[in-house]
Design a protein around this motif. Structure first.
Motif, mmCIF file in Angstrom:
data_model
loop_
_atom_site.group_PDB
_atom_site.id
_atom_site.type_symbol
_atom_site.label_atom_id
_atom_site.label_comp_id
_atom_site.label_asym_id
_atom_site.label_seq_id
_atom_site.Cartn_x
_atom_site.Cartn_y
_atom_site.Cartn_z
ATOM 1 N N SER A 22 151.336 -9.494 87.645
ATOM 2 C CA SER A 22 151.461 -8.870 86.316
ATOM 3 C C SER A 22 150.620 -9.608 85.286
ATOM 4 O O SER A 22 149.895 -8.997 84.508
ATOM 5 C CB SER A 22 152.923 -8.841 85.879
ATOM 6 N N GLY A 23 150.710 -10.926 85.283
ATOM 7 C CA GLY A 23 149.886 -11.715 84.374
ATOM 8 C C GLY A 23 148.420 -11.595 84.710
ATOM 9 O O GLY A 23 147.560 -11.532 83.842
ATOM 10 N N PHE A 24 148.161 -11.532 85.997
ATOM 11 C CA PHE A 24 146.801 -11.384 86.516
ATOM 12 C C PHE A 24 146.184 -10.084 86.003
ATOM 13 O O PHE A 24 145.076 -10.066 85.496
ATOM 14 C CB PHE A 24 146.925 -11.415 88.041
ATOM 15 N N LEU A 25 146.944 -8.996 86.077
ATOM 16 C CA LEU A 25 146.423 -7.692 85.641
ATOM 17 C C LEU A 25 146.194 -7.657 84.134
ATOM 18 O O LEU A 25 145.265 -7.014 83.665
ATOM 19 C CB LEU A 25 147.370 -6.570 86.057
ATOM 20 N N GLY A 26 147.016 -8.354 83.375
ATOM 21 C CA GLY A 26 146.878 -8.358 81.930
ATOM 22 C C GLY A 26 145.707 -9.179 81.435
ATOM 23 O O GLY A 26 145.366 -9.136 80.255
ATOM 24 N N ALA A 27 145.070 -9.916 82.328
ATOM 25 C CA ALA A 27 143.978 -10.805 81.929
ATOM 26 C C ALA A 27 142.604 -10.143 81.983
ATOM 27 O O ALA A 27 141.612 -10.784 81.672
ATOM 28 C CB ALA A 27 143.984 -12.052 82.822
ATOM 29 N N PHE A 28 142.554 -8.881 82.370
ATOM 30 C CA PHE A 28 141.258 -8.232 82.567
ATOM 31 C C PHE A 28 141.004 -7.145 81.550
ATOM 32 O O PHE A 28 141.925 -6.501 81.062
ATOM 33 C CB PHE A 28 141.190 -7.624 83.969
ATOM 34 N N PRO A 29 139.730 -6.905 81.266
ATOM 35 C CA PRO A 29 139.377 -5.783 80.382
ATOM 36 C C PRO A 29 139.827 -4.465 81.025
ATOM 37 O O PRO A 29 139.917 -4.362 82.244
ATOM 38 C CB PRO A 29 137.849 -5.842 80.297
ATOM 39 N N ASP A 30 140.089 -3.489 80.188
ATOM 40 C CA ASP A 30 140.570 -2.197 80.666
ATOM 41 C C ASP A 30 139.697 -1.591 81.762
ATOM 42 O O ASP A 30 140.209 -0.938 82.659
ATOM 43 C CB ASP A 30 140.684 -1.202 79.502
ATOM 44 N N ILE A 31 138.396 -1.828 81.709
ATOM 45 C CA ILE A 31 137.517 -1.206 82.703
ATOM 46 C C ILE A 31 137.794 -1.720 84.113
ATOM 47 O O ILE A 31 137.427 -1.075 85.082
ATOM 48 C CB ILE A 31 136.016 -1.376 82.354
ATOM 49 N N HIS A 32 138.456 -2.875 84.236
ATOM 50 C CA HIS A 32 138.742 -3.437 85.556
ATOM 51 C C HIS A 32 140.206 -3.326 85.961
ATOM 52 O O HIS A 32 140.533 -3.541 87.128
ATOM 53 C CB HIS A 32 138.336 -4.909 85.607
ATOM 54 N N VAL A 33 141.099 -3.017 85.026
ATOM 55 C CA VAL A 33 142.532 -3.032 85.311
ATOM 56 C C VAL A 33 142.897 -2.087 86.450
ATOM 57 O O VAL A 33 143.654 -2.463 87.352
ATOM 58 C CB VAL A 33 143.358 -2.729 84.047
ATOM 59 N N ASP A 34 142.376 -0.862 86.447
ATOM 60 C CA ASP A 34 142.723 0.085 87.510
ATOM 61 C C ASP A 34 142.309 -0.438 88.880
ATOM 62 O O ASP A 34 143.061 -0.322 89.852
ATOM 63 C CB ASP A 34 142.076 1.455 87.271
ATOM 64 N N MET A 35 141.120 -1.023 88.963
ATOM 65 C CA MET A 35 140.651 -1.557 90.245
ATOM 66 C C MET A 35 141.555 -2.692 90.709
ATOM 67 O O MET A 35 141.956 -2.745 91.865
ATOM 68 C CB MET A 35 139.212 -2.056 90.126
ATOM 69 N N PHE A 36 141.897 -3.608 89.791
ATOM 70 C CA PHE A 36 142.746 -4.728 90.167
ATOM 71 C C PHE A 36 144.158 -4.261 90.530
ATOM 72 O O PHE A 36 144.777 -4.795 91.454
ATOM 73 C CB PHE A 36 142.785 -5.783 89.070
ATOM 74 N N ALA A 37 144.662 -3.274 89.812
ATOM 75 C CA ALA A 37 145.987 -2.727 90.142
ATOM 76 C C ALA A 37 145.964 -2.103 91.534
ATOM 77 O O ALA A 37 146.885 -2.318 92.340
ATOM 78 C CB ALA A 37 146.412 -1.704 89.093
ATOM 79 N N GLN A 38 144.922 -1.352 91.851
ATOM 80 C CA GLN A 38 144.813 -0.741 93.177
ATOM 81 C C GLN A 38 144.632 -1.809 94.256
ATOM 82 O O GLN A 38 145.157 -1.679 95.362
ATOM 83 C CB GLN A 38 143.663 0.265 93.218
ATOM 84 N N PHE A 39 143.926 -2.880 93.936
ATOM 85 C CA PHE A 39 143.785 -4.018 94.850
ATOM 86 C C PHE A 39 145.163 -4.562 95.211
ATOM 87 O O PHE A 39 145.473 -4.758 96.397
ATOM 88 C CB PHE A 39 142.929 -5.088 94.159
ATOM 89 N N CYS A 40 146.009 -4.765 94.210
ATOM 90 C CA CYS A 40 147.363 -5.275 94.459
ATOM 91 C C CYS A 40 148.186 -4.301 95.303
ATOM 92 O O CYS A 40 148.848 -4.709 96.261
ATOM 93 C CB CYS A 40 148.068 -5.557 93.139
ATOM 94 N N VAL A 41 148.126 -3.021 94.966
ATOM 95 C CA VAL A 41 148.870 -2.011 95.731
ATOM 96 C C VAL A 41 148.376 -1.971 97.171
ATOM 97 O O VAL A 41 149.186 -1.958 98.120
ATOM 98 C CB VAL A 41 148.747 -0.612 95.080
ATOM 99 N N ASN A 42 147.079 -1.962 97.365
ATOM 100 C CA ASN A 42 146.532 -1.892 98.725
ATOM 101 C C ASN A 42 146.895 -3.125 99.543
ATOM 102 O O ASN A 42 147.152 -3.014 100.751
ATOM 103 C CB ASN A 42 145.021 -1.692 98.687
ATOM 104 N N MET A 43 146.952 -4.280 98.905
ATOM 105 C CA MET A 43 147.369 -5.478 99.638
ATOM 106 C C MET A 43 148.851 -5.394 100.002
ATOM 107 O O MET A 43 149.242 -5.715 101.124
ATOM 108 C CB MET A 43 147.104 -6.735 98.810
ATOM 109 N N GLU A 44 149.674 -4.935 99.062
ATOM 110 C CA GLU A 44 151.119 -4.827 99.308
ATOM 111 C C GLU A 44 151.453 -3.825 100.407
ATOM 112 O O GLU A 44 152.460 -3.976 101.091
ATOM 113 C CB GLU A 44 151.844 -4.409 98.033
ATOM 114 N N MET A 45 150.612 -2.825 100.579
ATOM 115 C CA MET A 45 150.868 -1.765 101.561
ATOM 116 C C MET A 45 150.159 -2.007 102.893
ATOM 117 O O MET A 45 150.347 -1.254 103.839
ATOM 118 C CB MET A 45 150.422 -0.411 100.985
#
Length: 109
Positions: free
Chosen positions: A35-58
């Motif tokens: 959560s802190g990790f995702l909040g540290a990025f500019p909006d243009i990268h947040v979706d990619m990083f969020a999907q990275f986390c989801v893909n790793m979790e799954m």
């Protein structure tokens, strides 16, 4: 109330002396920090990083022996590579789990 809010430029913020390098994080620490990790990025990268986390979790790797260690190591390796490539102006899509890199990480565990 005497409460106040002070905003500090992110360029003046120093890394905490208690920060743990990515390569030493456990899988549970990676997931707690996201959560802190995702909040540290500019909006243009947040979706990619969020999907990275989801893909790793799954990812099915997590169900294997040492899968959590492998995925924590994969996160550290690819995260660092992405930063280096981004600084060069040529970032890759971190959301795509690179199976070849994952295999190399698995072999290092």
């Amino acid at each position: 109330s005497n409460a106040s809010l002070t905003l500090v430029s992110t360029t003046s913020v120093r890394t905490s002396p208690n920060a743990i390098p990515d390569l030493r994080l456990t899988w549970n620490q990676v997931m707690r920090a996201k959560s802190g990790f995702l909040g540290a990025f500019p909006d243009i990268h947040v979706d990619m990083f969020a999907q990275f986390c989801v893909n790793m979790e799954m990812h099915p790797e997590l169900r294997k022996t040492n899968g959590k260690c492998t995925m924590a190591f994969y996160q550290a390796e690819t995260h660092l590579s992405w930063y280096k490539d981004n600084e060069k102006g040529d970032p890759f899509d971190l959301a795509v789990i690179m199976e070849e890199t994952l295999d190399k990480c698995r072999n290092k565990i």
